[in-house]
Design an enzyme around this catalytic site. Structure first.
Site, PDB file in Angstrom:
ATOM      1  N   ARG A 144       0.855  -1.204   0.000  1.00 47.27           N
ATOM      2  CA  ARG A 144       0.000   0.000   0.000  1.00 47.27           C
ATOM      3  C   ARG A 144       0.880   1.239   0.000  1.00 47.27           C
ATOM      4  O   ARG A 144       0.604   2.219  -0.688  1.00 47.27           O
ATOM      5  CB  ARG A 144      -0.948  -0.003   1.208  1.00 47.27           C
ATOM      6  CG  ARG A 144      -1.729   1.291   1.321  1.00 47.27           C
ATOM      7  CD  ARG A 144      -2.944   1.282   2.255  1.00 47.27           C
ATOM      8  NE  ARG A 144      -2.914   0.344   3.330  1.00 47.27           N
ATOM      9  CZ  ARG A 144      -2.202   0.454   4.470  1.00 47.27           C
ATOM     10  NH1 ARG A 144      -1.448   1.527   4.668  1.00 47.27           N
ATOM     11  NH2 ARG A 144      -2.243  -0.475   5.386  1.00 47.27           N
ATOM     12  N   TYR A 151     -17.063  16.812 -14.562  1.00 42.88           N
ATOM     13  CA  TYR A 151     -17.504  15.424 -14.709  1.00 42.88           C
ATOM     14  C   TYR A 151     -18.577  15.109 -13.651  1.00 42.88           C
ATOM     15  O   TYR A 151     -18.453  15.523 -12.495  1.00 42.88           O
ATOM     16  CB  TYR A 151     -16.273  14.524 -14.520  1.00 42.88           C
ATOM     17  CG  TYR A 151     -16.567  13.052 -14.547  1.00 42.88           C
ATOM     18  CD1 TYR A 151     -16.897  12.410 -15.736  1.00 42.88           C
ATOM     19  CD2 TYR A 151     -16.518  12.302 -13.378  1.00 42.88           C
ATOM     20  CE1 TYR A 151     -17.170  11.065 -15.751  1.00 42.88           C
ATOM     21  CE2 TYR A 151     -16.779  10.948 -13.387  1.00 42.88           C
ATOM     22  CZ  TYR A 151     -17.115  10.332 -14.579  1.00 42.88           C
ATOM     23  OH  TYR A 151     -17.380   8.994 -14.594  1.00 42.88           O
ATOM     24  N   ASP A 184      -8.143  18.828 -13.791  1.00 45.20           N
ATOM     25  CA  ASP A 184      -8.472  17.509 -14.339  1.00 45.20           C
ATOM     26  C   ASP A 184      -8.123  17.560 -15.824  1.00 45.20           C
ATOM     27  O   ASP A 184      -8.788  18.237 -16.608  1.00 45.20           O
ATOM     28  CB  ASP A 184      -9.962  17.211 -14.113  1.00 45.20           C
ATOM     29  CG  ASP A 184     -10.367  15.820 -14.624  1.00 45.20           C
ATOM     30  OD1 ASP A 184      -9.702  15.290 -15.533  1.00 45.20           O
ATOM     31  OD2 ASP A 184     -11.381  15.287 -14.124  1.00 45.20           O
ATOM     32  N   LYS A 241      -9.373   6.558 -19.287  1.00 46.67           N
ATOM     33  CA  LYS A 241      -9.721   7.080 -20.600  1.00 46.67           C
ATOM     34  C   LYS A 241      -8.517   6.998 -21.549  1.00 46.67           C
ATOM     35  O   LYS A 241      -8.046   5.910 -21.818  1.00 46.67           O
ATOM     36  CB  LYS A 241     -10.273   8.504 -20.445  1.00 46.67           C
ATOM     37  CG  LYS A 241     -11.276   8.665 -19.271  1.00 46.67           C
ATOM     38  CD  LYS A 241     -12.555   7.883 -19.452  1.00 46.67           C
ATOM     39  CE  LYS A 241     -13.431   7.801 -18.194  1.00 46.67           C
ATOM     40  NZ  LYS A 241     -13.727   9.040 -17.516  1.00 46.67           N
TER      41      LYS A 241
HETATM   42  C1  LIG Z   1     -14.176   9.376 -16.191  1.00 45.26           C
HETATM   43  C2  LIG Z   1     -13.768  10.692 -15.632  1.00 45.26           C
HETATM   44  C3  LIG Z   1     -13.490  10.852 -14.258  1.00 45.26           C
HETATM   45  C4  LIG Z   1     -13.649   9.705 -13.272  1.00 45.26           C
HETATM   46  O1  LIG Z   1     -12.713   8.710 -13.498  1.00 45.26           O
HETATM   47  P1  LIG Z   1     -12.946   7.143 -13.188  1.00 45.26           P
HETATM   48  O2  LIG Z   1     -11.695   6.531 -13.659  1.00 45.26           O
HETATM   49  O3  LIG Z   1     -14.169   6.721 -13.952  1.00 45.26           O
HETATM   50  O4  LIG Z   1     -13.172   7.018 -11.717  1.00 45.26           O
HETATM   51  C5  LIG Z   1     -13.062  12.086 -13.815  1.00 45.26           C
HETATM   52  N1  LIG Z   1     -12.934  13.134 -14.662  1.00 45.26           N
HETATM   53  C6  LIG Z   1     -13.212  13.028 -15.975  1.00 45.26           C
HETATM   54  C7  LIG Z   1     -13.059  14.213 -16.848  1.00 45.26           C
HETATM   55  C8  LIG Z   1     -13.650  11.811 -16.497  1.00 45.26           C
HETATM   56  O5  LIG Z   1     -13.933  11.726 -17.816  1.00 45.26           O
END
Ligand SMILES: *Cc1c(COP(=O)(O)O)cnc(C)c1O
Length: 376
Positions: free
Chosen positions: A45, A97, A169, A194
Site C-alpha cells: 500500500r 464530470y 483535471d 480514458k
Molecule cells: C471518467 C472521468 C473521471 C472519473 O474517473 P474514473 O476513472 O471513472 O473514476 C473524472 N474526470 C473526468 C473528466 C472523467 O472523464
C-alpha cells in the site's frame, strides 16, 4: 526529450535487475527487510515497484515533482480533496464530470467542505467566487460534453495571488497535448481509465503534484486512505502510455475529418469542438494545448432523433467512457449527465438532442459512413 520519446523512455523504462524492457508486474504485498527498518519497499500500500514505475512515468510526462496512481479517477480526485480540511471552500468548474459533482456535493459536503460551482471559462466569475476560506480552484478544460475552455495561465495567476491551490483535471486533453503544471497548476489529475489506458481495459487514476511538500502530503494520504492502483493495472497503464502519442495524433486527424462532415450535415444544428475557430475558447485552448483531442458533441434537435441515431451506429459503440481505440457514442442527458437535475442540465446547455462522440482509431472513412447512414 521530446514528447513521444518521453512516453517511451520517461520514468523507469526498464527493470534494473534483469534489464527487461517491460517493467515486471510485482504481485507482492510485502517485502523482506534486510534488518528492522532497513528496506526499499515495505508494504505494497505504501509502495510497490510496478506502481512506482507508472508513478514516475506520469510525473515525467506531466513535468511535475511526484506522481501517484490510484484505483480510479474518482479515488484520485477524492484523495486530492483530502489535502483540504473541514471549513475549507473550493471553487469548481460548473460542468465538471458528473462523478466529480456527485462526490463533492453529496459526499465531501458532509465533511464540511464547501463548494461553489462557477463558469471558470470566465476569470471574473472565479474571482467573484473567492471567499476568506477558499483554499483551491478545481478546473476541467475542455469540459464534458460542451468542451468549454478555462484559461489555465490566467487561472493560475489568480490562484497564486490568493494563495490557492490550482487543481486541473486533464483527462480530456491528456499529457500528450496539455501540461497544466507548466502553465502554473499545482496539481494535475487524470481518469487514466480514458486516453492514458486507452484500450477500455483498466479503471485507474493518476495525479502529479508540483512540489516536494505536496508530494509528501499526498503520499501520506495515499498510504493512509489506501485507494492505490494494483500492480497489474499499473502495468496496463504503462503499456497504454507508450502509444499515447501516436494514438492522440491519429485521433486528432480522424476527429478533424468527422467534425468537417458533421458541420456540413443538414441534420446537425451545432457542433462543439475546441478545434473550430468559432468555438468559444478556441484561441485560449490553442495557447495552452498542442492539440484539440477526440471529443466532439453535436446537436441533432431532439432526444428522439438522438436516440434513433444512437440505435443505428455500427462502429460507434453506444457506451459511457471515452478515449479508447474504439469510437464511442453517448447521449449525455440520459447517460453521463443523467444524475444532474434537468434544470441544471438546461442551464448548462446540455440539451436532450446533444450527442457526444469519442473518436477512436478505426479508418475514418468507415466512421464517417457510419454516421452518415445513422443520420439519414
Ligand atoms: C471518467 C472521468 C473521471 C472519473 O474517473 P474514473 O476513472 O471513472 O473514476 C473524472 N474526470 C473526468 C473528466 C472523467 O472523464
Amino acid at each position: 526529450m521530446r514528447k513521444k520519446t518521453q512516453l517511451i523512455h520517461g520514468g523507469i523504462s526498464r527493470d534494473k535487475h534483469t534489464g527487461a524492457v517491460s517493467i515486471p508486474i510485482h504481485h507482492a504485498s510485502t517485502f523482506k527487510q534486510e534488518g528492522v527498518g532497513n528496506f526499499v519497499y515495505e508494504y505494497a500500500r505504501t509502495g510497490n515497484p510496478t506502481r512506482e514505475a507508472v508513478e514516475a512515468l506520469i510525473r515525467d510526462i506531466e513535468g511535475g515533482y511526484r506522481g501517484f496512481a490510484f484505483s480510479s479517477g474518482m479515488a484520485a480526485i477524492t484523495s486530492v480533496m483530502m489535502l483540504l480540511s473541514a471549513g475549507d471552500h473550493v471553487i469548481l468548474t460548473d460542468d465538471v464530470y458528473g462523478g466529480t459533482f456527485r462526490v463533492m456535493s453529496k459526499v465531501l459536503s458532509r465533511f464540511q467542505l464547501e463548494f461553489s460551482f462557477v463558469d471558470t471559462s470566465s476569470i471574473e466569475e472565479i474571482e467573484k467566487a473567492i471567499q476568506p476560506n477558499t483554499k483551491a480552484i478545481y478546473v476541467e478544460t475542455p469540459t464534458n460534453p460542451l468542451l468549454k475552455i478555462t484559461d489555465l495561465r490566467a487561472t493560475a495567476e489568480v490562484a497564486k495571488a490568493h494563495q490557492l491551490l490550482l487543481i486541473v483535471d486533464n483527462t480530456f486533453s491528456t499529457p500528450y497535448w496539455q501540461n497544466p503544471i507548466e502553465l502554473g497548476a499545482d496539481i494535475v489529475l487524470h481518469s487514466a481509465t480514458k486516453y492514458i489506458g486507452g484500450h477500455s481495459d483498466v479503471v485507474a487514476g493518476l495525479v502529479v503534484v508540483n512540489s516536494e511538500e505536496l508530494g509528501t502530503k499526498l503520499h501520506f494520504i495515499q498510504n493512509s486512505v489506501g485507494a492505490i492502483l494494483g500492480p497489474q493495472d499499473s502495468w496496463l497503464l504503462i503499456r497504454g502510455i507508450r502509444t499515447l502519442g501516436i494514438r492522440m495524433e491519429e485521433i486528432e486527424e480522424n476527429t478533424k475529418r468527422i467534425v468537417e462532415f458533421l458541420q456540413n450535415h443538414e441534420a446537425v444544428s451545432k457542433v462543439y469542438y475546441p478545434g473550430l475557430a468559432e468555438h468559444k475558447g478556441h484561441e485560449i485552448h490553442k495557447k495552452q494545448a498542442r492539440g484539440f483531442g477526440g471529443m466532439v458533441s453535436f446537436d441533432v434537435g431532439s432526444g428522439e432523433k438522438a436516440e434513433d441515431l444512437l440505435s443505428r451506429t455500427k462502429y460507434f459503440t453506444l457506451a459511457e467512457s471515452l478515449g479508447a481505440v474504439e469510437s464511442l457514442i453517448s447521449l449525455p442527458a440520459k447517460m453521463t449527465h443523467a444524475s444532474i437535475p434537468p434544470e441544471r442540465r438546461a442551464a448548462l446547455g446540455i440539451t436532450d438532442g446533444l450527442v457526444r462522440i469519442s473518436v477512436g482509431l478505426e479508418d475514418v472513412e468507415d466512421l464517417i459512413e457510419d454516421l452518415a447512414q445513422a443520420l439519414k
